[in-house]
Design an enzyme around this catalytic site. Structure first.
Site, PDB file in Angstrom:
ATOM      1  N   SER A 255      12.742  -3.884   1.356  1.00  0.00           N
ATOM      2  CA  SER A 255      13.615  -3.772   2.528  1.00  0.00           C
ATOM      3  C   SER A 255      13.787  -5.105   3.227  1.00  0.00           C
ATOM      4  O   SER A 255      14.794  -5.330   3.885  1.00  0.00           O
ATOM      5  CB  SER A 255      12.990  -2.853   3.575  1.00  0.00           C
ATOM      6  OG  SER A 255      13.042  -1.538   3.178  1.00  0.00           O
TER       7      SER A 255
ATOM      8  N   ASN B  26      20.017  -2.610   7.497  1.00  0.00           N
ATOM      9  CA  ASN B  26      18.981  -3.055   8.438  1.00  0.00           C
ATOM     10  C   ASN B  26      19.397  -4.270   9.259  1.00  0.00           C
ATOM     11  O   ASN B  26      18.920  -4.468  10.372  1.00  0.00           O
ATOM     12  CB  ASN B  26      17.663  -3.321   7.707  1.00  0.00           C
ATOM     13  CG  ASN B  26      16.995  -2.022   7.296  1.00  0.00           C
ATOM     14  OD1 ASN B  26      17.255  -0.977   7.884  1.00  0.00           O
ATOM     15  ND2 ASN B  26      16.151  -2.077   6.284  1.00  0.00           N
TER      16      ASN B  26
ATOM     17  N   GLU C 217      21.901   0.101  -1.572  1.00  0.00           N
ATOM     18  CA  GLU C 217      22.437  -1.260  -1.464  1.00  0.00           C
ATOM     19  C   GLU C 217      22.046  -2.028  -2.729  1.00  0.00           C
ATOM     20  O   GLU C 217      20.860  -2.131  -3.044  1.00  0.00           O
ATOM     21  CB  GLU C 217      21.872  -1.974  -0.232  1.00  0.00           C
ATOM     22  CG  GLU C 217      22.390  -1.394   1.074  1.00  0.00           C
ATOM     23  CD  GLU C 217      21.730  -2.015   2.306  1.00  0.00           C
ATOM     24  OE1 GLU C 217      22.428  -2.174   3.317  1.00  0.00           O
ATOM     25  OE2 GLU C 217      20.534  -2.339   2.270  1.00  0.00           O
TER      26      GLU C 217
ATOM     27  N   HIS D 223      18.185  -1.169  -3.231  1.00  0.00           N
ATOM     28  CA  HIS D 223      17.558  -0.714  -1.988  1.00  0.00           C
ATOM     29  C   HIS D 223      17.954   0.711  -1.656  1.00  0.00           C
ATOM     30  O   HIS D 223      19.068   0.964  -1.187  1.00  0.00           O
ATOM     31  CB  HIS D 223      17.942  -1.676  -0.844  1.00  0.00           C
ATOM     32  CG  HIS D 223      17.232  -1.390   0.428  1.00  0.00           C
ATOM     33  ND1 HIS D 223      17.839  -1.448   1.659  1.00  0.00           N
ATOM     34  CD2 HIS D 223      15.946  -1.041   0.670  1.00  0.00           C
ATOM     35  CE1 HIS D 223      16.961  -1.142   2.599  1.00  0.00           C
ATOM     36  NE2 HIS D 223      15.804  -0.897   2.024  1.00  0.00           N
TER      37      HIS D 223
HETATM   38  P1  NAI Z   1       4.001   3.589  -0.086  1.00  0.00           P
HETATM   39  O1  NAI Z   1       2.835   2.938   0.551  1.00  0.00           O
HETATM   40  O2  NAI Z   1       4.331   5.004   0.216  1.00  0.00           O
HETATM   41  O3  NAI Z   1       3.819   3.500  -1.676  1.00  0.00           O
HETATM   42  C1  NAI Z   1       3.472   2.332  -2.358  1.00  0.00           C
HETATM   43  C2  NAI Z   1       2.793   2.727  -3.670  1.00  0.00           C
HETATM   44  O4  NAI Z   1       2.646   1.575  -4.487  1.00  0.00           O
HETATM   45  C3  NAI Z   1       1.382   3.311  -3.481  1.00  0.00           C
HETATM   46  O5  NAI Z   1       1.284   4.530  -4.197  1.00  0.00           O
HETATM   47  C4  NAI Z   1       0.470   2.231  -4.073  1.00  0.00           C
HETATM   48  O6  NAI Z   1      -0.689   2.779  -4.690  1.00  0.00           O
HETATM   49  C5  NAI Z   1       1.379   1.590  -5.102  1.00  0.00           C
HETATM   50  N1  NAI Z   1       1.036   0.216  -5.449  1.00  0.00           N
HETATM   51  C6  NAI Z   1       0.670  -0.789  -4.632  1.00  0.00           C
HETATM   52  N2  NAI Z   1       0.468  -1.914  -5.329  1.00  0.00           N
HETATM   53  C7  NAI Z   1       0.718  -1.612  -6.632  1.00  0.00           C
HETATM   54  C8  NAI Z   1       0.706  -2.363  -7.844  1.00  0.00           C
HETATM   55  N3  NAI Z   1       0.384  -3.651  -7.856  1.00  0.00           N
HETATM   56  N4  NAI Z   1       1.027  -1.722  -8.992  1.00  0.00           N
HETATM   57  C9  NAI Z   1       1.375  -0.410  -8.990  1.00  0.00           C
HETATM   58  N5  NAI Z   1       1.409   0.338  -7.882  1.00  0.00           N
HETATM   59  C10 NAI Z   1       1.085  -0.257  -6.716  1.00  0.00           C
HETATM   60  O7  NAI Z   1       5.240   2.613   0.190  1.00  0.00           O
HETATM   61  P2  NAI Z   1       6.807   2.976   0.319  1.00  0.00           P
HETATM   62  O8  NAI Z   1       7.118   3.363   1.695  1.00  0.00           O
HETATM   63  O9  NAI Z   1       7.163   3.876  -0.797  1.00  0.00           O
HETATM   64  O10 NAI Z   1       7.473   1.531   0.094  1.00  0.00           O
HETATM   65  C11 NAI Z   1       7.546   0.929  -1.172  1.00  0.00           C
HETATM   66  C12 NAI Z   1       8.574  -0.197  -1.157  1.00  0.00           C
HETATM   67  O11 NAI Z   1       9.838   0.334  -0.775  1.00  0.00           O
HETATM   68  C13 NAI Z   1       8.291  -1.348  -0.191  1.00  0.00           C
HETATM   69  O12 NAI Z   1       8.749  -2.543  -0.781  1.00  0.00           O
HETATM   70  C14 NAI Z   1       9.138  -0.999   1.005  1.00  0.00           C
HETATM   71  O13 NAI Z   1       9.518  -2.116   1.765  1.00  0.00           O
HETATM   72  C15 NAI Z   1      10.355  -0.395   0.328  1.00  0.00           C
HETATM   73  N6  NAI Z   1      11.146   0.518   1.162  1.00  0.00           N
HETATM   74  C16 NAI Z   1      10.522   1.419   1.993  1.00  0.00           C
HETATM   75  C17 NAI Z   1      11.288   2.279   2.775  1.00  0.00           C
HETATM   76  C18 NAI Z   1      10.638   3.279   3.666  1.00  0.00           C
HETATM   77  O14 NAI Z   1      11.349   3.858   4.511  1.00  0.00           O
HETATM   78  N7  NAI Z   1       9.344   3.522   3.556  1.00  0.00           N
HETATM   79  C19 NAI Z   1      12.763   2.238   2.734  1.00  0.00           C
HETATM   80  C20 NAI Z   1      13.311   1.333   1.763  1.00  0.00           C
HETATM   81  C21 NAI Z   1      12.509   0.494   1.045  1.00  0.00           C
END
Ligand code: NAI
Length: 303
Positions: free
Chosen positions: A135, A208, A170, A158
């Site tokens: 993001s 954003n 996006e 995105h």
């Molecule tokens: P989250 O914390 O729910 O999930 C992240 C997952 O990645 C976890 O299950 C973790 O165990 C895993 N993980 C971490 N490091 C890892 C690695 N090296 N190899 C494999 N798995 C790994 O996070 P979320 O909210 O799903 O966000 C993920 C990405 O999406 C981030 O880059 C965030 O900025 C982006 N994003 C998030 C949004 C939101 O509203 N939460 C919206 C749009 C994008």
């Protein structure tokens, strides 16, 4: 130079790998599986994979109930069929080796993302498309961990939370992304049921870039004690037609995430002030294109 037509460069995306089984990753896996892509969902622990699978199962139940209102057999069939497209794995290298498209949705940390993509670049086929769901980090900077050839095949993809419900993706084009890769990604997002927009690799992309300054100004109204939290949200919902107030929305996003994004942009000197003059506004007003009332503004209303 060996290529007969440019259409041959388009990639037939069949196998997708999503790395990160969290909130976003599981949503991306779900919509891809619903569109009948073979998807591998990768995370580092069984617990994280199980968590992702639970998110998908719950969400699929909701989709199934909507799709097949009174038919429980059909609901179950839809869920089982969709889940057949999903494989859970901790073996990144094995999944990458057979993937046409890899979408990363792990922690929002540039070093961790770069390390992952450097590893992927070594094991994935040359023509595998790499995407980050980041993001707030520059896609160009994440892509620096990969070879020059890969940079043409490395874009931002995105998605928005919750992925199954939000219609937009996006597609972030760095300076290097080729037209073919952009077309492949536009096609993929369409097949997973989303509408895509194309944008450059700038802070906040489109959504954003507009939403965050708006939410920050709402917080500054609170800082200046000009109105209450509840009244700011009520005002924007009833006076500006927003489905959620800006402070409610900030709570939904997560205040730590808000702060992380804003601090990052500030440090990079990314944003100019929101009320700075706009060239397009000045030009349209000067031309007498005042919007609906004059028949033309940003859009043409004359027909
Ligand atoms: P989250 O914390 O729910 O999930 C992240 C997952 O990645 C976890 O299950 C973790 O165990 C895993 N993980 C971490 N490091 C890892 C690695 N090296 N190899 C494999 N798995 C790994 O996070 P979320 O909210 O799903 O966000 C993920 C990405 O999406 C981030 O880059 C965030 O900025 C982006 N994003 C998030 C949004 C939101 O509203 N939460 C919206 C749009 C994008």
């Amino acid at each position: 130079r060996g290529f007969s037509t440019s259409s041959l460069l388009l990639k037939d995306i069949k196998h997708v790998t999503v790395i990160g089984a969290g909130l976003m990753g599981s949503g991306i896996v779900q919509v891809a599986a619903q569109a009948k892509y073979n998807v591998t969902m990768i995370d580092t622990t069984d617990a994280a994979l199980e968590n992702g699978k639970n998110i998908i199962s719950k969400s699929l139940k909701r989709v199934a109930r909507k799709k097949f209102a009174d038919d429980e057999a059909k609901q179950k069939q839809f869920i089982d069929e969709t889940l057949q497209y999903v494989t859970l794995s901790k073996d990144i290298e094995e999944a990458a080796a057979k993937s046409d498209l890899i979408v990363e949705a792990i922690v929002e940390n540039i070093d961790v993302k770069q390390k992952l993509f450097a590893q992927l670049d070594k094991v994935a086929p040359k023509d595998t498309i790499f995407c980050s769901n980041t993001s707030s980090l520059p896609v160009t900077q994440i892509a620096e961990a990969t070879s020059d050839a890969r940079k043409e095949r490395f874009a931002g993809l995105h998605f928005f939370n919750p992925v199954p419900a939000m219609k937009l993706v996006e597609i972030v084009r760095t300076e290097k992304v080729s037209d073919e890769v952009y077309t492949d990604l536009a096609d993929f997002t369409k097949k997973v049921g989303k509408t895509s927009v194309s944008c450059k690799d700038t802070p906040g992309f489109i959504v954003n870039r507009l939403l965050v300054p708006y939410m920050m100004e709402a917080m500054r109204v609170i800082d200046r004690e000009e109105a209450s939290i509840a009244d700011v949200d009520t005002a924007m919902k009833l006076g500006a037609g927003m489905p959620m107030g800006p402070l409610e929305l900030a709570d939904f996003v997560g205040l730590d995430t808000m702060k992380f994004i804003v601090d990052g942009w500030e440090k990079a000197g990314s944003l100019d002030t929101p009320l700075k003059e706009s060239q397009i506004l000045n030009k349209l007003v000067k031309e007498g294109n005042l919007g609906r009332k004059s028949g033309k503004g940003f859009y043409d209303y004359s027909k």
